[in-house]
Every structure is written in structure tokens, then in C-alpha cells.
Design a protein around this motif. Sequence first.
Motif, PDB file in Angstrom:
ATOM      1  N   GLU A 262       0.858  -1.185   0.000  1.00 14.26           N
ATOM      2  CA  GLU A 262       0.000   0.000   0.000  1.00 14.26           C
ATOM      3  C   GLU A 262       0.894   1.235   0.000  1.00 14.26           C
ATOM      4  O   GLU A 262       1.307   1.721   1.058  1.00 14.26           O
ATOM      5  CB  GLU A 262      -0.927  -0.011   1.223  1.00 14.26           C
ATOM      6  CG  GLU A 262      -1.856  -1.206   1.288  1.00 14.26           C
ATOM      7  CD  GLU A 262      -2.930  -1.179   0.199  1.00 14.26           C
ATOM      8  OE1 GLU A 262      -3.248  -0.076  -0.292  1.00 14.26           O
ATOM      9  OE2 GLU A 262      -3.434  -2.259  -0.164  1.00 14.26           O
ATOM     10  N   LEU A 263       1.205   1.731  -1.172  1.00 14.28           N
ATOM     11  CA  LEU A 263       2.149   2.834  -1.308  1.00 14.28           C
ATOM     12  C   LEU A 263       1.653   4.098  -0.628  1.00 14.28           C
ATOM     13  O   LEU A 263       0.456   4.384  -0.624  1.00 14.28           O
ATOM     14  CB  LEU A 263       2.402   3.129  -2.791  1.00 14.28           C
ATOM     15  CG  LEU A 263       2.922   1.984  -3.666  1.00 14.28           C
ATOM     16  CD1 LEU A 263       3.103   2.475  -5.097  1.00 14.28           C
ATOM     17  CD2 LEU A 263       4.226   1.420  -3.120  1.00 14.28           C
ATOM     18  N   ASN A 264       2.581   4.861  -0.067  1.00 17.46           N
ATOM     19  CA  ASN A 264       2.217   6.156   0.497  1.00 17.46           C
ATOM     20  C   ASN A 264       3.468   7.020   0.653  1.00 17.46           C
ATOM     21  O   ASN A 264       4.274   6.804   1.555  1.00 17.46           O
ATOM     22  CB  ASN A 264       1.539   6.012   1.857  1.00 17.46           C
ATOM     23  CG  ASN A 264       1.077   7.368   2.396  1.00 17.46           C
ATOM     24  OD1 ASN A 264       0.164   7.973   1.842  1.00 17.46           O
ATOM     25  ND2 ASN A 264       1.729   7.858   3.438  1.00 17.46           N
TER      26      ASN A 264
ATOM     27  N   VAL B 274       7.554   7.244  -6.266  1.00 14.99           N
ATOM     28  CA  VAL B 274       6.175   7.150  -5.805  1.00 14.99           C
ATOM     29  C   VAL B 274       5.668   8.540  -5.454  1.00 14.99           C
ATOM     30  O   VAL B 274       6.343   9.311  -4.775  1.00 14.99           O
ATOM     31  CB  VAL B 274       6.067   6.225  -4.572  1.00 14.99           C
ATOM     32  CG1 VAL B 274       4.638   6.215  -4.024  1.00 14.99           C
ATOM     33  CG2 VAL B 274       6.502   4.805  -4.929  1.00 14.99           C
TER      34      VAL B 274
ATOM     35  N   ASP C  31      -0.022   7.281  -3.799  1.00 21.91           N
ATOM     36  CA  ASP C  31      -0.071   5.815  -3.881  1.00 21.91           C
ATOM     37  C   ASP C  31       0.174   5.321  -5.306  1.00 21.91           C
ATOM     38  O   ASP C  31      -0.221   4.202  -5.661  1.00 21.91           O
ATOM     39  CB  ASP C  31      -1.412   5.297  -3.353  1.00 21.91           C
ATOM     40  CG  ASP C  31      -2.616   5.805  -4.153  1.00 21.91           C
ATOM     41  OD1 ASP C  31      -2.418   6.642  -5.059  1.00 21.91           O
ATOM     42  OD2 ASP C  31      -3.748   5.366  -3.868  1.00 21.91           O
ATOM     43  N   VAL C  32       0.848   6.150  -6.099  1.00 17.81           N
ATOM     44  CA  VAL C  32       1.108   5.810  -7.507  1.00 17.81           C
ATOM     45  C   VAL C  32       2.603   5.599  -7.734  1.00 17.81           C
ATOM     46  O   VAL C  32       3.421   6.442  -7.346  1.00 17.81           O
ATOM     47  CB  VAL C  32       0.599   6.927  -8.438  1.00 17.81           C
ATOM     48  CG1 VAL C  32       0.941   6.613  -9.894  1.00 17.81           C
ATOM     49  CG2 VAL C  32      -0.903   7.113  -8.272  1.00 17.81           C
TER      50      VAL C  32
ATOM     51  N   ILE D  57       2.421  -4.315  -6.191  1.00 16.89           N
ATOM     52  CA  ILE D  57       1.642  -3.084  -6.188  1.00 16.89           C
ATOM     53  C   ILE D  57       0.403  -3.286  -7.053  1.00 16.89           C
ATOM     54  O   ILE D  57       0.458  -3.950  -8.095  1.00 16.89           O
ATOM     55  CB  ILE D  57       2.492  -1.914  -6.739  1.00 16.89           C
ATOM     56  CG1 ILE D  57       3.770  -1.730  -5.905  1.00 16.89           C
ATOM     57  CG2 ILE D  57       1.691  -0.619  -6.786  1.00 16.89           C
ATOM     58  CD1 ILE D  57       4.804  -0.807  -6.555  1.00 16.89           C
ATOM     59  N   ASN D  58      -0.709  -2.723  -6.627  1.00 12.28           N
ATOM     60  CA  ASN D  58      -1.922  -2.770  -7.438  1.00 12.28           C
ATOM     61  C   ASN D  58      -1.600  -2.254  -8.844  1.00 12.28           C
ATOM     62  O   ASN D  58      -1.158  -1.119  -8.991  1.00 12.28           O
ATOM     63  CB  ASN D  58      -2.999  -1.894  -6.780  1.00 12.28           C
ATOM     64  CG  ASN D  58      -4.333  -1.970  -7.490  1.00 12.28           C
ATOM     65  OD1 ASN D  58      -4.418  -2.316  -8.666  1.00 12.28           O
ATOM     66  ND2 ASN D  58      -5.396  -1.632  -6.787  1.00 12.28           N
TER      67      ASN D  58
ATOM     68  N   ILE E  53      -3.191  -1.000 -11.222  1.00  9.66           N
ATOM     69  CA  ILE E  53      -3.791   0.260 -11.673  1.00  9.66           C
ATOM     70  C   ILE E  53      -3.079   1.466 -11.049  1.00  9.66           C
ATOM     71  O   ILE E  53      -3.315   2.603 -11.458  1.00  9.66           O
ATOM     72  CB  ILE E  53      -5.304   0.326 -11.380  1.00  9.66           C
ATOM     73  CG1 ILE E  53      -5.585   0.392  -9.881  1.00  9.66           C
ATOM     74  CG2 ILE E  53      -6.037  -0.822 -12.033  1.00  9.66           C
ATOM     75  CD1 ILE E  53      -7.028   0.702  -9.543  1.00  9.66           C
ATOM     76  N   LYS E  54      -2.191   1.190 -10.092  1.00  6.12           N
ATOM     77  CA  LYS E  54      -1.415   2.248  -9.446  1.00  6.12           C
ATOM     78  C   LYS E  54       0.015   2.314  -9.981  1.00  6.12           C
ATOM     79  O   LYS E  54       0.871   2.988  -9.403  1.00  6.12           O
ATOM     80  CB  LYS E  54      -1.383   2.022  -7.928  1.00  6.12           C
ATOM     81  CG  LYS E  54      -2.744   2.160  -7.259  1.00  6.12           C
ATOM     82  CD  LYS E  54      -3.276   3.588  -7.349  1.00  6.12           C
ATOM     83  CE  LYS E  54      -4.569   3.760  -6.592  1.00  6.12           C
ATOM     84  NZ  LYS E  54      -5.067   5.164  -6.660  1.00  6.12           N
ATOM     85  N   VAL E  55       0.285   1.635 -11.075  1.00  3.99           N
ATOM     86  CA  VAL E  55       1.608   1.663 -11.711  1.00  3.99           C
ATOM     87  C   VAL E  55       1.460   2.294 -13.088  1.00  3.99           C
ATOM     88  O   VAL E  55       0.655   1.831 -13.911  1.00  3.99           O
ATOM     89  CB  VAL E  55       2.206   0.245 -11.842  1.00  3.99           C
ATOM     90  CG1 VAL E  55       3.565   0.299 -12.536  1.00  3.99           C
ATOM     91  CG2 VAL E  55       2.337  -0.412 -10.468  1.00  3.99           C
ATOM     92  N   VAL E  56       2.202   3.358 -13.354  1.00  2.00           N
ATOM     93  CA  VAL E  56       2.085   4.051 -14.638  1.00  2.00           C
ATOM     94  C   VAL E  56       3.450   4.186 -15.294  1.00  2.00           C
ATOM     95  O   VAL E  56       4.482   4.214 -14.627  1.00  2.00           O
ATOM     96  CB  VAL E  56       1.444   5.451 -14.470  1.00  2.00           C
ATOM     97  CG1 VAL E  56       0.054   5.331 -13.877  1.00  2.00           C
ATOM     98  CG2 VAL E  56       2.309   6.366 -13.611  1.00  2.00           C
TER      99      VAL E  56
END
Length: 306
Positions: free
Chosen positions: A3-5, A91, A94-95, A119-120, A122-125
Motif C-alpha cells: 500500500e504505497l504512500n 512514488v 499511492d502511484v 503493487i496494485n 492500476i497504481k503503476v504508470v
Amino acid sequence: MLELNINNETSRLTAVVLGSALSNGPTPKPEEAYDPKSLEHILAGTYPHESDMINEMDSFLKVLKKYNVTVFRPENIENYNQIFARDIGFVIGDVFVKSNILPDRERELDAIQYVINQINPIKVVRPPEEVHIEGGDVMLWNDYIFIGTYKGSDYKYYITARTNKEGVQYIKNLFPNKIVKEFDLVKSKIEARDNALHLDCCFQPVGIDKGIIYKSGFREEADYLFLVNLFGKENLFHLTRDEMYNMNSNVFSIDANVVVSERNFTRLNNWLRQNDFIVEEIPYAEIAKQEGLLRCSTLPLIRKIT
């Protein structure tokens, strides 16, 4: 799942990627140097030895473990420099943003894919190809995202220019609720004392209201004055040209009151202690010969919400 933050540079760190000096490879040829400081040491015969860099990174790892930080390391690539994890991704909130780095370094991203897989998705771009941006140029300060760039018309001729205007715009589009402030940095292909390779080579916040800064790293005085007005001149430690060259602004915060610093940064470390910081001093002068230091070696994933 991780859970990135990450919303600033100094809240309590709980998870990070730390680069690796294992199997670092031979001393590069002069034409293979990515920056003027590495070139300087290649030509002088003083380029760092792998064993010394491994020992320095082990010292960093011990400090991170002391504060119960979860540390991920890249998978090993034989005869390849994997020290500077900050370049390959970063990061925001949370991306996780994959950097468009120099093409020769693409393998470094593959070496932390096992972390990215946690990592989820959809949270990696990944930015489009024309977007150049590296983690050393991206600095979070709560409502702000500070971004180092180079606005000269000769951008494409500078291997030391790592984040372009398209990179700045990409972050603005991705995080419309943040205040994105860009800083035009001084670049040099031949003189490391006049080259701010990334924003963290001439500025970095510490604590909750202080920072380390090198005025001549900014091409426009207005950019320097913006930070002076934001933080207050009395809260900024001003570096000399030699201190900037030795990477004094590239320390690393584990918490708002805990800073990891190079043991030879006497003037800075004394100032930090005078301002009630716990300073964890370690040897890192050999790694610094590659124009990167403690912040450059890390890719923070999670800091506690404060």
C-alpha cells in the motif's frame, strides 16, 4: 499488496528499495560516463572500487534496519551498476511512476519488477516515450511537487539533462490537485561543480520546515527565492560550491528528526544536530564519486501518514 504512500521527504519511512553495488562491473570507459563527476574520476584513476561501495551500502542498510524499515534490493545483474534506484522510478501518493530513463539502464527496472508486482497494477504508470523524468528530480513536500528540469534550447545535447518540460506537464496532468513547481537547473557536461544533475543535487527538505540548498544550482534566481520564501531563509542550510560538489544536499531522511548523512559532512551534520536532528553518519564518499549519494540510492515506497 504494497500500500504505497509517499507525500513528503521526511515522514517515518517503513518501506524502501535500496540499490546494490554487487557485481558493479569494471570501471567505465570515459565515453561511457553519464555525468562529469564520474568522468573526472575515471580519467584520474580514482573511480570507486566495488568492494568499497558494497561496504558503504552495507552501512546504509544497517541504519535502515536499525529503524525497522523494510528494505527491498534489486535482483542482481552481472557486471552492471544498480546503485542509484532513485533514477528508475518514484512514488507520488499511492502511484508508482516508472521513469523513462536512459535506454542503457532499462534493465534496472526489470530488476525490481518483483517489487512492482506487489503493487496494485492500476497504481503503476509509465509515461509516454517523449516524457523524460527521473526520481532525483521529483521531490514531494505535502501539497507541493517540486520538479527539477532544464529549459535550455540545447536540452537534447545534455546527457545531464534528465527531466524535460513534457515530464513536468505529465506530472501536472497526473496529479491535478497538487501544486507542481518546476525549477530550471544549471547543467554542465564537463564540470561537476557546475552541474546539478538532479534537483536533489542542489536542494532537499529536512524535518518539517527546514532544507538544504545551493543557490547557484538554479538558473533563475526567482526559483531559489521561491524556496527561500517558502521555507524561510533562517531554516535553510546554504551549501558552498565544494559542498554541493561533494553531494551535501543528497542526504536521506528516515523520519522527521532522523537524517542519514555522509560522515565527512562536518558543517552540515553539526547544523543538523544544532537543530535537534539525530544524524546517522556513515561512509559514502566513494559512491559520491559517481555524482550520487544517499537519496539517489533509495526509492521510498511507504512513509507513515502523519
